[in-house]
Motif scaffolding. Structure first.
Motif, PDB file in Angstrom:
ATOM      1  N   GLU A   1       0.830  -1.211   0.000  1.00 58.29           N
ATOM      2  CA  GLU A   1       0.000   0.000   0.000  1.00 58.29           C
ATOM      3  C   GLU A   1       0.860   1.255   0.000  1.00 58.29           C
ATOM      4  OE1 GLU A   1      -2.741  -0.675   3.269  1.00 58.29           O
ATOM      5  OE2 GLU A   1      -4.252  -1.418   1.856  1.00 58.29           O
ATOM      6  N   GLU A   2       1.963   1.241   0.741  1.00 58.85           N
ATOM      7  CA  GLU A   2       2.872   2.385   0.740  1.00 58.85           C
ATOM      8  C   GLU A   2       3.498   2.576  -0.643  1.00 58.85           C
ATOM      9  OE1 GLU A   2       5.691   1.865   3.930  1.00 58.85           O
ATOM     10  OE2 GLU A   2       4.072   1.779   5.413  1.00 58.85           O
ATOM     11  N   ARG A   3       3.826   1.471  -1.294  1.00 54.86           N
ATOM     12  CA  ARG A   3       4.413   1.542  -2.648  1.00 54.86           C
ATOM     13  C   ARG A   3       3.418   2.164  -3.618  1.00 54.86           C
ATOM     14  NH1 ARG A   3       8.500   1.602  -6.117  1.00 54.86           N
ATOM     15  NH2 ARG A   3       8.385   0.135  -7.817  1.00 54.86           N
ATOM     16  N   MET A   4       2.161   1.724  -3.560  1.00 57.37           N
ATOM     17  CA  MET A   4       1.131   2.271  -4.451  1.00 57.37           C
ATOM     18  C   MET A   4       0.955   3.768  -4.186  1.00 57.37           C
ATOM     19  SD  MET A   4       0.014  -0.089  -6.496  1.00 57.37           S
ATOM     20  CE  MET A   4       1.715  -0.613  -6.522  1.00 57.37           C
ATOM     21  N   ALA A   5       0.906   4.155  -2.926  1.00 52.93           N
ATOM     22  CA  ALA A   5       0.735   5.574  -2.583  1.00 52.93           C
ATOM     23  C   ALA A   5       1.930   6.395  -3.061  1.00 52.93           C
ATOM     24  CB  ALA A   5       0.544   5.732  -1.077  1.00 52.93           C
ATOM     25  N   SER A   6       3.135   5.823  -2.976  1.00 53.73           N
ATOM     26  CA  SER A   6       4.328   6.564  -3.395  1.00 53.73           C
ATOM     27  C   SER A   6       4.382   6.744  -4.909  1.00 53.73           C
ATOM     28  CB  SER A   6       5.601   5.854  -2.913  1.00 53.73           C
ATOM     29  OG  SER A   6       5.846   4.682  -3.672  1.00 53.73           O
ATOM     30  N   LEU A   7       3.645   5.915  -5.652  1.00 52.49           N
ATOM     31  CA  LEU A   7       3.628   6.002  -7.116  1.00 52.49           C
ATOM     32  C   LEU A   7       2.439   6.804  -7.630  1.00 52.49           C
ATOM     33  CD1 LEU A   7       4.630   2.329  -7.934  1.00 52.49           C
ATOM     34  CD2 LEU A   7       6.045   4.371  -8.207  1.00 52.49           C
ATOM     35  N   PHE A   8       1.739   7.482  -6.724  1.00 52.28           N
ATOM     36  CA  PHE A   8       0.580   8.288  -7.120  1.00 52.28           C
ATOM     37  C   PHE A   8       0.960   9.243  -8.242  1.00 52.28           C
ATOM     38  CE2 PHE A   8      -1.794  12.305  -6.673  1.00 52.28           C
ATOM     39  CZ  PHE A   8      -3.061  11.833  -6.980  1.00 52.28           C
ATOM     40  N   ASN A   9       0.162   9.219  -9.303  1.00 53.38           N
ATOM     41  CA  ASN A   9       0.387  10.079 -10.461  1.00 53.38           C
ATOM     42  C   ASN A   9      -0.834  10.979 -10.628  1.00 53.38           C
ATOM     43  OD1 ASN A   9       0.721  11.289 -12.938  1.00 53.38           O
ATOM     44  ND2 ASN A   9       0.841   9.387 -14.098  1.00 53.38           N
ATOM     45  N   PRO A  10      -0.738  12.255 -10.258  1.00 54.25           N
ATOM     46  CA  PRO A  10      -1.906  13.133 -10.369  1.00 54.25           C
ATOM     47  C   PRO A  10      -2.435  13.257 -11.797  1.00 54.25           C
ATOM     48  CG  PRO A  10       0.078  14.395  -9.833  1.00 54.25           C
ATOM     49  CD  PRO A  10       0.443  12.947  -9.751  1.00 54.25           C
ATOM     50  N   CYS A  11      -1.576  13.020 -12.784  1.00 57.52           N
ATOM     51  CA  CYS A  11      -2.031  13.094 -14.181  1.00 57.52           C
ATOM     52  C   CYS A  11      -2.980  11.959 -14.532  1.00 57.52           C
ATOM     53  CB  CYS A  11      -0.831  13.077 -15.127  1.00 57.52           C
ATOM     54  SG  CYS A  11       0.233  14.523 -14.958  1.00 57.52           S
ATOM     55  N   ALA A  12      -2.957  10.875 -13.764  1.00 62.56           N
ATOM     56  CA  ALA A  12      -3.834   9.734 -14.032  1.00 62.56           C
ATOM     57  C   ALA A  12      -5.261   9.984 -13.549  1.00 62.56           C
ATOM     58  CB  ALA A  12      -3.277   8.473 -13.371  1.00 62.56           C
ATOM     59  N   VAL A  13      -5.445  10.912 -12.643  1.00 62.81           N
ATOM     60  CA  VAL A  13      -6.753  11.126 -12.018  1.00 62.81           C
ATOM     61  C   VAL A  13      -7.823  11.535 -13.025  1.00 62.81           C
ATOM     62  CG1 VAL A  13      -8.018  12.516 -10.330  1.00 62.81           C
ATOM     63  CG2 VAL A  13      -5.759  11.626  -9.764  1.00 62.81           C
ATOM     64  N   SER A  14      -7.505  12.409 -13.952  1.00 64.35           N
ATOM     65  CA  SER A  14      -8.526  12.915 -14.880  1.00 64.35           C
ATOM     66  C   SER A  14      -9.110  11.823 -15.772  1.00 64.35           C
ATOM     67  CB  SER A  14      -7.965  14.041 -15.743  1.00 64.35           C
ATOM     68  OG  SER A  14      -6.929  13.547 -16.575  1.00 64.35           O
ATOM     69  N   GLY A  15      -8.385  10.738 -15.991  1.00 63.40           N
ATOM     70  CA  GLY A  15      -8.881   9.678 -16.868  1.00 63.40           C
ATOM     71  C   GLY A  15      -9.417   8.462 -16.152  1.00 63.40           C
ATOM     72  N   LEU A  16      -9.535   8.518 -14.841  1.00 61.26           N
ATOM     73  CA  LEU A  16     -10.004   7.350 -14.095  1.00 61.26           C
ATOM     74  C   LEU A  16     -11.436   6.988 -14.461  1.00 61.26           C
ATOM     75  CD1 LEU A  16      -8.584   8.062 -10.534  1.00 61.26           C
ATOM     76  CD2 LEU A  16      -7.742   6.416 -12.218  1.00 61.26           C
ATOM     77  N   MET A  17     -11.701   5.695 -14.497  1.00 61.51           N
ATOM     78  CA  MET A  17     -13.036   5.188 -14.841  1.00 61.51           C
ATOM     79  C   MET A  17     -14.114   5.728 -13.904  1.00 61.51           C
ATOM     80  SD  MET A  17     -12.250   1.192 -15.653  1.00 61.51           S
ATOM     81  CE  MET A  17     -11.704   0.922 -13.971  1.00 61.51           C
ATOM     82  N   CYS A  18     -13.785   5.869 -12.638  1.00 62.59           N
ATOM     83  CA  CYS A  18     -14.789   6.289 -11.653  1.00 62.59           C
ATOM     84  C   CYS A  18     -15.302   7.708 -11.912  1.00 62.59           C
ATOM     85  CB  CYS A  18     -14.230   6.180 -10.240  1.00 62.59           C
ATOM     86  SG  CYS A  18     -12.766   7.215  -9.935  1.00 62.59           S
ATOM     87  N   ARG A  19     -14.633   8.452 -12.768  1.00 58.27           N
ATOM     88  CA  ARG A  19     -15.067   9.820 -13.065  1.00 58.27           C
ATOM     89  C   ARG A  19     -16.150   9.876 -14.137  1.00 58.27           C
ATOM     90  NH1 ARG A  19     -11.736  13.970 -11.294  1.00 58.27           N
ATOM     91  NH2 ARG A  19     -12.234  15.139 -13.179  1.00 58.27           N
ATOM     92  N   THR A  20     -16.293   8.794 -14.928  1.00 58.87           N
ATOM     93  CA  THR A  20     -17.255   8.835 -16.031  1.00 58.87           C
ATOM     94  C   THR A  20     -18.156   7.608 -16.123  1.00 58.87           C
ATOM     95  OG1 THR A  20     -15.611   7.892 -17.535  1.00 58.87           O
ATOM     96  CG2 THR A  20     -15.785  10.306 -17.464  1.00 58.87           C
ATOM     97  N   LEU A  21     -17.858   6.559 -15.374  1.00 61.18           N
ATOM     98  CA  LEU A  21     -18.641   5.322 -15.436  1.00 61.18           C
ATOM     99  C   LEU A  21     -19.156   4.956 -14.058  1.00 61.18           C
ATOM    100  CD1 LEU A  21     -16.171   3.203 -17.609  1.00 61.18           C
ATOM    101  CD2 LEU A  21     -18.216   4.383 -18.404  1.00 61.18           C
ATOM    102  N   VAL A  22     -20.173   4.127 -14.016  1.00 66.76           N
ATOM    103  CA  VAL A  22     -20.639   3.571 -12.750  1.00 66.76           C
ATOM    104  C   VAL A  22     -20.651   2.054 -12.873  1.00 66.76           C
ATOM    105  CG1 VAL A  22     -22.024   5.570 -12.089  1.00 66.76           C
ATOM    106  CG2 VAL A  22     -23.093   3.690 -13.337  1.00 66.76           C
ATOM    107  N   SER A  23     -20.571   1.403 -11.748  1.00 65.64           N
ATOM    108  CA  SER A  23     -20.668  -0.051 -11.677  1.00 65.64           C
ATOM    109  C   SER A  23     -21.986  -0.368 -10.985  1.00 65.64           C
ATOM    110  CB  SER A  23     -19.481  -0.602 -10.880  1.00 65.64           C
ATOM    111  OG  SER A  23     -19.538  -2.002 -10.818  1.00 65.64           O
TER     112      SER A  23
END
Length: 170
Positions: free
Chosen positions: A92-114
């Motif tokens: 979890e720390e590794r994933m958090a350290s690799l956070f890429n703010p540029c990836a946020v705008s294209g995330l599925m959760c911003r335009t799709l629902v499950s």
């Protein structure tokens, strides 16, 4: 690799190619999604796509339009394995350290629902698996108002870092 599941996957891709999917000029897209086995971060998106494209074509004659690589999400059996092996916090720390703010705008959760089989809405499949309802609201699809959905915030948790690590899961 020569295991049965891999070979069945390749045969499925070859069948889809025979129908025109993933074939240049057909207008029928074929996109692949991959993630590494275990607690690893995938290779950079462009590098991995080029390698997979080259190898599938060389070995099997398979073509495709795009490849999406993403880190494993620490949920379910994978989370249990990480926890049992003492690697959950490190992963979890590794994933958090690799956070890429540029990836946020294209995330599925911003335009799709499950939508669950019971008809309840979630921001993504991962939140659905974790039981985290869309925007924290226990909302059924029959009650969904598009105007209201835009106003509901997106629920997040630690597993969301996997979708924003490196190239992200868009």
């Amino acid at each position: 690799r020569g295991d049965g599941a891999y070979l069945r996957s390749v045969e499925s891709l070859r069948f889809l190619n025979s129908l025109g999917y993933g074939v240049a000029g057909s207008g029928l897209e074929l996109n692949l999604a991959v993630n590494p086995a275990g607690a690893f971060v995938p290779a950079p998106q462009g590098e991995l796509e080029a390698r997979v494209r080259r190898e599938l074509l060389r070995r099997w004659g398979v073509t495709f339009d795009g490849l999406y690589s993403f880190a494993n999400v620490a949920l379910g059996r994978f989370r249990e394995w990480l926890s049992d092996s003492g690697n959950l916090a490190v992963y979890e720390e590794r994933m958090a350290s690799l956070f890429n703010p540029c990836a946020v705008s294209g995330l599925m959760c911003r335009t799709l629902v499950s939508v669950s089989w019971e008809g309840f809405l979630f921001d993504c499949d991962f939140n659905q698996a974790a039981g985290i309802h869309m925007g924290g609201a226990f909302l059924h699809v029959s009650e969904a108002d598009p105007g209201r959905l835009v106003e509901i915030g997106i629920s997040t948790a630690d597993h969301c870092y996997a979708c924003t690590a490196n190239s992200g899961f868009t």
